[in-house]
Design a protein around this motif. Structure first.
Motif: not given
Length: 336
Positions: A108-123
């Motif tokens: 997942x890119x840094x622009x993905x909503x879950x990454x932007x939200x700091x959701x663990x295990x995503x990135x």
């Protein structure tokens, strides 16, 4: 049968669906999940060339000096929890595993909503810069395994008497896909005590695990009727098993089965588990099935998974925070 069953899944993965054969395959999955919680699959559609390429690249990576491997350490992966860990860093039931590995997942890119939200295990994944082919191989393999997992969950839906797309519609709109590559070093200890286990007795967290193992062997499964049984590598098959969330959803109608690994050989053992789990924010609910709450004393950890209420993200973070407690504290992702 006193061995883990082998199921031909052609009818689930082929483009031209054979509904009659799908029902037969679903019956086999049903029987396997009730007795074993495990089954082998054949005719799965994953090319042998891709499997061999993955194993070759992984051998090259793990053969490198620890300092080189630590360049992609999990300590550099942030809240995505991606990267390499050395032997002894991962815990099972509080005890260090005798394995090293790489944590990976959906890219997942840094622009993905879950990454932007700091959701663990995503990135984003961490890949070794000195092995450019490794990245392409892993991302291709993850993509192919996700497709296979969707097909297999259709079979699980049918095996429970549900609509073929039940899990797809309700739990897998944005599945949590996690991939691990484990290397169990050659066993040089002649004392076969519990401390020599590559990974101790445990169950998996989510819906479905699809495992590619090399030719070394070492996996053992605890069935209801036969106790601990070896699950050796069988050419051109994967080993599948169900996890705690499917156990929870079915009220124990399908059980997540304890398993463990011990490398007793003089060579390293490679293992490639792909975890196909519910969407992070899926609320886990009990399905309308003919089941009853089992005695929690039967579980390996004496915990009651059937009392869990919440999202899958809640459940998995409580679990993985115990696997890497130091990292959990550092990344401030412990769920109380």
């Amino acid at each position: 049968m006193d061995s883990v069953p082998i199921i031909d899944v052609t009818s689930l993965v082929c483009n031209e669906k054979d509904l009659v054969q799908q029902e037969e395959t679903a019956k086999q999955i049903h029987n396997a999940c009730q007795e074993w919680g495990f089954f082998y699959i054949k005719s799965h559609g994953i090319s042998q060339q891709l499997q061999e390429k993955l194993q070759k690249q992984s051998k090259i990576f793990f053969a490198q000096p620890v300092d080189e491997k630590m360049k992609i350490s999990m300590t550099n992966g942030g809240r995505a929890w991606r990267g390499y860990f050395p032997v002894g860093d991962e815990l099972t039931s509080g005890k260090p595993d005798q394995k090293e590995g790489i944590y990976l997942g959906t890219e997942l890119s840094s622009a993905h909503p879950k990454v932007e939200s700091g959701i663990p295990l995503h990135g984003k994944n961490l890949f070794p810069e000195n092995m450019p082919e490794f990245k392409n191989t892993i991302l291709q393999y993850i993509n192919e395994m996700e497709k296979l997992a969707h097909s297999l969950m259709m079979g699980v839906s049918l095996s429970l008497g549900l609509e073929a797309d039940f899990f797809e519609k309700n739990y897998l709109k944005e599945p949590t896909c996690l991939f691990r590559i484990f290397n169990y070093p050659a066993n040089k200890n002649t004392n076969r005590s519990e401390e020599t286990w590559g990974v101790g007795e445990h169950t998996d967290y989510g819906l479905l695990t699809i495992l590619l193992q090399d030719n070394t062997g070492g996996l053992e499964v605890k069935s209801k009727s036969y106790g601990w049984v070896k699950a050796p590598p069988i050419p051109d098959t994967f080993v599948c098993n169900i996890g705690d969330m499917l156990d929870r959803m079915t009220g124990g109608f399908y059980r997540s089965t304890p398993h463990r690994v011990k490398n007793i050989t003089n060579s390293d053992r490679l293992s490639f588990p792909f975890f196909f789990d519910p969407s992070w924010d899926s609320n886990i609910k009990v399905l309308p099935l003919p089941s009853s709450e089992p005695d929690t004393n039967e579980r390996w950890d004496r915990l009651n998974v059937y009392k869990f209420n919440g999202t899958y993200g809640d459940y998995i973070m409580k679990k993985v925070s115990k696997v890497f407690p130091d990292l959990a504290v550092k990344q401030a992702v412990v769920v109380q």
